[in-house]
Design an enzyme around this catalytic site. Structure first.
Site, mmCIF file in Angstrom:
data_model
loop_
_atom_site.group_PDB
_atom_site.id
_atom_site.type_symbol
_atom_site.label_atom_id
_atom_site.label_comp_id
_atom_site.label_asym_id
_atom_site.label_seq_id
_atom_site.Cartn_x
_atom_site.Cartn_y
_atom_site.Cartn_z
ATOM 1 N N GLU A 130 0.825 -1.222 0.000
ATOM 2 C CA GLU A 130 0.000 0.000 0.000
ATOM 3 C C GLU A 130 0.850 1.259 0.000
ATOM 4 O O GLU A 130 1.836 1.352 0.732
ATOM 5 C CB GLU A 130 -0.915 -0.035 1.224
ATOM 6 C CG GLU A 130 -2.259 0.597 0.971
ATOM 7 C CD GLU A 130 -3.080 -0.183 -0.046
ATOM 8 O OE1 GLU A 130 -3.035 0.181 -1.252
ATOM 9 O OE2 GLU A 130 -3.756 -1.137 0.342
ATOM 10 N N ASP A 135 -4.328 1.121 -9.501
ATOM 11 C CA ASP A 135 -5.774 0.925 -9.629
ATOM 12 C C ASP A 135 -6.185 0.740 -11.085
ATOM 13 O O ASP A 135 -6.977 -0.140 -11.430
ATOM 14 C CB ASP A 135 -6.530 2.133 -9.057
ATOM 15 C CG ASP A 135 -6.170 2.402 -7.617
ATOM 16 O OD1 ASP A 135 -5.513 1.542 -7.001
ATOM 17 O OD2 ASP A 135 -6.532 3.481 -7.115
HETATM 18 C C1 GLA Z 1 -4.975 5.014 -4.358
HETATM 19 C C2 GLA Z 1 -4.158 5.332 -5.600
HETATM 20 C C3 GLA Z 1 -3.200 4.185 -5.944
HETATM 21 C C4 GLA Z 1 -2.379 3.756 -4.729
HETATM 22 C C5 GLA Z 1 -3.285 3.544 -3.516
HETATM 23 C C6 GLA Z 1 -2.504 3.278 -2.260
HETATM 24 O O1 GLA Z 1 -5.849 3.953 -4.592
HETATM 25 O O2 GLA Z 1 -4.991 5.587 -6.707
HETATM 26 O O3 GLA Z 1 -2.365 4.586 -7.013
HETATM 27 O O4 GLA Z 1 -1.378 4.681 -4.459
HETATM 28 O O5 GLA Z 1 -4.116 4.661 -3.275
HETATM 29 O O6 GLA Z 1 -1.787 2.098 -2.354
#
Ligand code: GLA
Length: 398
Positions: free
Chosen positions: A37, A181
């Site tokens: 994360e 994501d």
């Molecule tokens: C959000 C961002 C991702 C990632 C997560 C944390 O979802 O869009 O790119 O950084 O937070 O892991």
């Protein structure tokens, strides 16, 4: 799906008129991140999986350069002009779509106008990437119909759609997010997680053989207000950490190029204790992803659960993006028998935890954690037993 698409086609015709015969349907999912994360934008390894919760777009191509947008759960109706997307930057809804159209055109794609109806089953603001689902579905739909307009019948490259969607979020919507994501939404595979190297975009699918366990998402229902500005603040902090460390380790391009050994040897070069904590989380979390993969490959779900707990503690104490609601959900989950792992998932500041729970204990988990969490926070949570699904696609109905 058939029942849903029939309902959506009917609704589309009520909004835009015309017949259902020339409608196209596209879908792209939300994601859960199992571990890794806040390290995608530091060149780290992450382990997301696509959900079966998704964004479905019903679409009809137009002859002009207008994009009209509607959604099943919002009263807003938005009209975009493909030749002048700038005014859409400040829209509360419709800015993701405008950003994607803008980045596609900048990348050389020819687009055609369309009427579009969006239907999301990914809960909004729950940290399950409802925005990536919208972006990637939009990118795929617009690129594909654009190709066809030029006489080419081919599917757009999903990885490129992920990159374009990320740029839309960075450049048009002002969030410095990483690639995780959008990549998961584009490239998801049923019953598999994706081990993604965010610095090279090399990836491989990891089968999720959970045996007697299942994955439960627990939504804190905490509104993620200020989340974007806090997110950008973390991005700035780790960028600063990287700048300082590169004076001593010139060979690193990203914080995740550092080993835990490098961290031990060089962390004292950073004076600010806040930046030091952020960097420590990033390097150790990346190492934890590698250990997690080893555990999963040995089918040692118990050990993977331990790493999930460590990951939550690290993101709580070192990266400081959890908050009382996510921490309460984490603690209440671990107090229930049959739970082997729990942690926050996604950006944090609210949203969901991901939990690995014995299938037989799932009902008990939902009722006990639900009750205890509500008692502690006053918020009524929601729970989803999680199925892992496929990435972006056109749905062709016979
Ligand atoms: C959000 C961002 C991702 C990632 C997560 C944390 O979802 O869009 O790119 O950084 O937070 O892991």
């Amino acid at each position: 799906m058939q029942e849903r698409t029939e309902r959506l086609k009917k609704m589309f015709c009520e909004i835009y008129g015309g017949s259902p015969d020339d409608l196209r349907i596209f879908a792209s999912p939300g994601r859960v991140n199992l571990i890794g994360e806040h390290i995608d934008y530091c060149g780290g390894f992450v382990l997301p999986a696509a959900l079966t919760l998704d964004t479905v777009i019903v679409m009809r191509v137009r002859k002009d350069r207008k994009i009209r947008l509607a959604a099943t759960d919002l009263p807003d109706r938005v009209e975009l002009d493909l030749d002048n997307l700038e005014p859409a930057r400040n829209l509360k809804w419709g800015n993701y779509q405008a950003g994607v159209a803008d980045e596609l055109q900048k990348a050389g794609y020819t687009l055609v106008g369309a009427d579009m109806l969006y239907d999301d089953t990914v809960p909004h603001g729950a940290g399950l990437s409802s925005s990536a689902a919208i972006e990637v579905a939009t990118a795929f739909a617009l690129a594909k119909t654009g190709f066809e307009h030029g006489g080419i019948d081919k599917n757009p490259d999903p990885v490129e759609m992920a990159l374009i969607s990320r740029r839309a979020e960075n450049n048009f919507c002002g969030v410095s997010c990483g690639i995780m994501d959008q990549f998961a939404s584009a490239m998801g595979k049923k019953d598999h997680a994706i081990l993604l190297n965010c610095s090279t975009l090399e990836y491989r699918y990891v089968p999720l053989r959970l045996g007697k366990y299942c994955i439960i998402l627990a939504d804190t229902k905490k509104k993620r207000s200020l989340a974007d500005s806090k997110y950008n603040e973390r991005f700035a902090e780790v960028s600063k950490g990287l700048r300082i460390l590169r004076n001593h380790l010139p060979q690193i391009n990203n914080l995740c190029d550092m080993t835990p050994e490098d961290l031990k040897n060089h962390i004292d070069k950073i004076e600010d204790p806040v930046i030091r904590r952020r960097v420590e989380h990033v390097v150790m979390e990346n190492a934890r992803v590698h250990k997690s993969i080893e555990a999963l490959e040995k089918n040692d779900i118990g050990l993977f659960g331990e790493y999930m707990k460590e990951a939550h503690e690290s993101i709580r104490d070192l990266y400081e993006v959890t908050g009382p609601e996510l921490d309460a959900m984490f603690e209440e989950a671990l107090a229930v028998p049959g739970v082997v792992g729990a942690r926050m998932t996604g950006a944090g500041f609210g949203g969901c935890t991901v939990n690995i729970v014995e299938r037989d204990a799932a009902d008990e988990f939902i009722s006990v954690v639900g009750k205890n969490y509500e008692k502690r926070t006053g918020l009524k949570p929601a729970f989803y037993i999680c199925d892992i699904g496929d990435g972006v696609r056109e749905i062709v109905l016979r």
